[in-house]
Design a protein around this motif. Structure first.
Motif, PDB file in Angstrom:
ATOM      1  N   MET A 204      18.384  18.375  20.886  1.00  9.34           N
ATOM      2  CA  MET A 204      18.610  18.902  22.427  1.00  9.34           C
ATOM      3  C   MET A 204      17.384  17.836  23.201  1.00  9.34           C
ATOM      4  O   MET A 204      16.110  18.054  22.718  1.00  9.34           O
ATOM      5  CB  MET A 204      18.068  20.401  22.613  1.00  9.34           C
ATOM      6  CG  MET A 204      18.061  20.845  23.870  1.00  9.34           C
ATOM      7  SD  MET A 204      17.544  22.612  23.959  1.00  9.34           S
ATOM      8  CE  MET A 204      16.069  22.813  23.424  1.00  9.34           C
ATOM      9  N   ALA A 205      17.951  17.400  23.988  1.00  9.67           N
ATOM     10  CA  ALA A 205      16.995  16.500  24.972  1.00  9.67           C
ATOM     11  C   ALA A 205      15.915  17.328  25.712  1.00  9.67           C
ATOM     12  O   ALA A 205      16.171  18.354  26.311  1.00  9.67           O
ATOM     13  CB  ALA A 205      17.872  15.566  26.097  1.00  9.67           C
ATOM     14  N   LEU A 206      14.767  16.627  25.573  1.00 11.33           N
ATOM     15  CA  LEU A 206      13.451  17.284  26.420  1.00 11.33           C
ATOM     16  C   LEU A 206      13.402  16.881  27.803  1.00 11.33           C
ATOM     17  O   LEU A 206      14.051  15.976  28.337  1.00 11.33           O
ATOM     18  CB  LEU A 206      12.383  16.727  25.628  1.00 11.33           C
ATOM     19  CG  LEU A 206      12.113  17.080  24.398  1.00 11.33           C
ATOM     20  CD1 LEU A 206      10.538  16.320  23.884  1.00 11.33           C
ATOM     21  CD2 LEU A 206      11.870  18.556  23.986  1.00 11.33           C
ATOM     22  N   SER A 207      13.077  18.150  28.711  1.00 14.19           N
ATOM     23  CA  SER A 207      13.154  17.862  30.133  1.00 14.19           C
ATOM     24  C   SER A 207      11.711  16.881  30.561  1.00 14.19           C
ATOM     25  O   SER A 207      11.044  16.329  29.555  1.00 14.19           O
ATOM     26  CB  SER A 207      12.714  18.959  30.696  1.00 14.19           C
ATOM     27  OG  SER A 207      11.720  19.664  30.512  1.00 14.19           O
ATOM     28  N   VAL A 208      12.202  16.183  31.608  1.00 20.36           N
ATOM     29  CA  VAL A 208      11.187  15.358  32.068  1.00 20.36           C
ATOM     30  C   VAL A 208       9.565  16.118  32.242  1.00 20.36           C
ATOM     31  O   VAL A 208       8.591  15.392  31.645  1.00 20.36           O
ATOM     32  CB  VAL A 208      11.210  14.829  33.570  1.00 20.36           C
ATOM     33  CG1 VAL A 208      10.235  13.666  33.961  1.00 20.36           C
ATOM     34  CG2 VAL A 208      12.731  13.907  33.336  1.00 20.36           C
TER      35      VAL A 208
ATOM     36  N   THR B  53       8.707  18.603  30.212  1.00 23.40           N
ATOM     37  CA  THR B  53       8.076  18.738  28.988  1.00 23.40           C
ATOM     38  C   THR B  53       7.678  17.425  28.355  1.00 23.40           C
ATOM     39  O   THR B  53       6.581  17.216  27.677  1.00 23.40           O
ATOM     40  CB  THR B  53       9.133  19.157  28.039  1.00 23.40           C
ATOM     41  OG1 THR B  53       9.696  20.443  28.395  1.00 23.40           O
ATOM     42  CG2 THR B  53       8.635  19.483  26.563  1.00 23.40           C
ATOM     43  N   GLU B  54       8.289  16.259  28.488  1.00 26.07           N
ATOM     44  CA  GLU B  54       7.892  15.089  27.899  1.00 26.07           C
ATOM     45  C   GLU B  54       6.538  14.527  28.704  1.00 26.07           C
ATOM     46  O   GLU B  54       5.671  14.012  28.104  1.00 26.07           O
ATOM     47  CB  GLU B  54       8.919  14.001  28.278  1.00 26.07           C
ATOM     48  CG  GLU B  54      10.193  14.281  27.463  1.00 26.07           C
ATOM     49  CD  GLU B  54      11.320  12.959  27.744  1.00 26.07           C
ATOM     50  OE1 GLU B  54      10.997  12.243  28.890  1.00 26.07           O
ATOM     51  OE2 GLU B  54      12.140  12.809  27.146  1.00 26.07           O
ATOM     52  N   SER B  55       6.269  15.005  29.870  1.00 23.21           N
ATOM     53  CA  SER B  55       5.152  14.572  30.760  1.00 23.21           C
ATOM     54  C   SER B  55       4.012  15.321  30.001  1.00 23.21           C
ATOM     55  O   SER B  55       2.965  15.010  29.935  1.00 23.21           O
ATOM     56  CB  SER B  55       5.293  14.785  32.226  1.00 23.21           C
ATOM     57  OG  SER B  55       4.087  14.635  32.783  1.00 23.21           O
ATOM     58  N   HIS B  56       4.139  16.699  29.579  1.00 22.53           N
ATOM     59  CA  HIS B  56       2.849  17.440  29.023  1.00 22.53           C
ATOM     60  C   HIS B  56       2.883  16.945  27.652  1.00 22.53           C
ATOM     61  O   HIS B  56       1.564  16.764  27.304  1.00 22.53           O
ATOM     62  CB  HIS B  56       3.427  19.001  28.953  1.00 22.53           C
ATOM     63  CG  HIS B  56       3.498  19.602  30.066  1.00 22.53           C
ATOM     64  ND1 HIS B  56       2.546  19.446  30.996  1.00 22.53           N
ATOM     65  CD2 HIS B  56       4.599  20.592  30.638  1.00 22.53           C
ATOM     66  CE1 HIS B  56       2.681  20.281  32.078  1.00 22.53           C
ATOM     67  NE2 HIS B  56       4.261  20.832  32.029  1.00 22.53           N
ATOM     68  N   ILE B  57       3.757  16.497  26.874  1.00 21.97           N
ATOM     69  CA  ILE B  57       3.614  16.093  25.536  1.00 21.97           C
ATOM     70  C   ILE B  57       2.725  14.558  25.754  1.00 21.97           C
ATOM     71  O   ILE B  57       1.839  14.468  24.964  1.00 21.97           O
ATOM     72  CB  ILE B  57       4.981  15.576  24.894  1.00 21.97           C
ATOM     73  CG1 ILE B  57       5.640  17.236  24.588  1.00 21.97           C
ATOM     74  CG2 ILE B  57       4.534  14.991  23.810  1.00 21.97           C
ATOM     75  CD1 ILE B  57       7.036  16.934  23.697  1.00 21.97           C
TER      76      ILE B  57
END
Length: 222
Positions: A1-5, A7-11
């Motif tokens: 499942m692809a991560l949302s933008v 979520t990616e920003s938080h990571i």
């Protein structure tokens, strides 16, 4: 499942925060390690590794991390306030480096040894001279009216790029110093490899910070 933008920003921010925290700890830990190893005051030479690690590992790293949006210890200050703290830390680093360089020159004179006979010595000399020029260039950013014909954005870019080169020179000098007879006679095995990793880790963090803040951003602008 692809991560949302989002979520990616938080990571991404979490990873940058963790790497910045690691850089703080590594810079401090390495400096303390070298100080304990050198036992400042036990000889004239003993001040050299302590002062150089204090300059290029701790003070210079902290001076650059001041501008990190994720891991700066002075995030509550304004940009101008952080810039002044950066310059003070850089100046302290330069003074420590100059003192460390002067003491090792005096030590070699007393022993009748040649100067700049090793790659460590040459890299260290270049790093100290570069740091001096970098501090001088920083005055133009603190007081931009001194250079009215130069756009401030370009001055910041040139200063950041030059500062990164200077930091890497200092890190290279530290790495070469860990190949010296003085260091390898005491530090061996896995501890030596861990010590070598310290300036490598901080260099990677600083390179990432400067690239993201200046170089990459400037490259993608039209």
């Amino acid at each position: 499942m692809a991560l949302s933008v989002e979520t990616e920003s938080h990571i991404y921010r979490a990873l940058r925060t963790a790497s910045g925290a690691a850089a703080h700890l590594v810079a401090l830990g390495f400096t303390i390690f070298v100080a304990v190893l050198a036992r400042p005051g036990s000889s004239l030479f003993s001040w050299h590794p302590m002062l150089m690690s204090l300059a290029f590992s701790f003070l210079m790293t902290e001076a650059l991390l001041v501008f990190s949006p994720e891991s700066s210890l002075l995030r509550s200050l304004s940009r101008k306030g952080r810039a002044r703290c950066h310059w003070v830390l850089q100046l302290l680093a330069l003074l420590c480096a100059l003192l460390g360089l002067s003491l090792v020159i005096l030590h070699k004179e007393q022993l009748g040894k040649a100067h700049l006979a090793t790659w460590h010595g040459r890299a260290g000399m270049i790093a100290v001279l570069w740091a001096g020029l970098q501090c001088s260039g920083g005055v133009g950013l603190l007081y931009p009216k001194l250079l009215p014909r130069w756009p401030l954005a370009k001055l910041k870019l040139y200063h950041a790029t030059s500062g990164l080169v200077g930091y890497l020179l200092g890190s290279a000098s530290l790495l070469l110093g860990m190949c010296s007879l003085w260091f390898t006679a005491t530090v061996t095995g896995g501890v030596w490899y861990l010590a070598v990793l310290c300036p490598v880790i901080t260099s990677l963090v600083i390179m990432s910070q400067v690239s993201n803040a200046y170089l990459y951003r400037k490259r993608i602008q039209p």
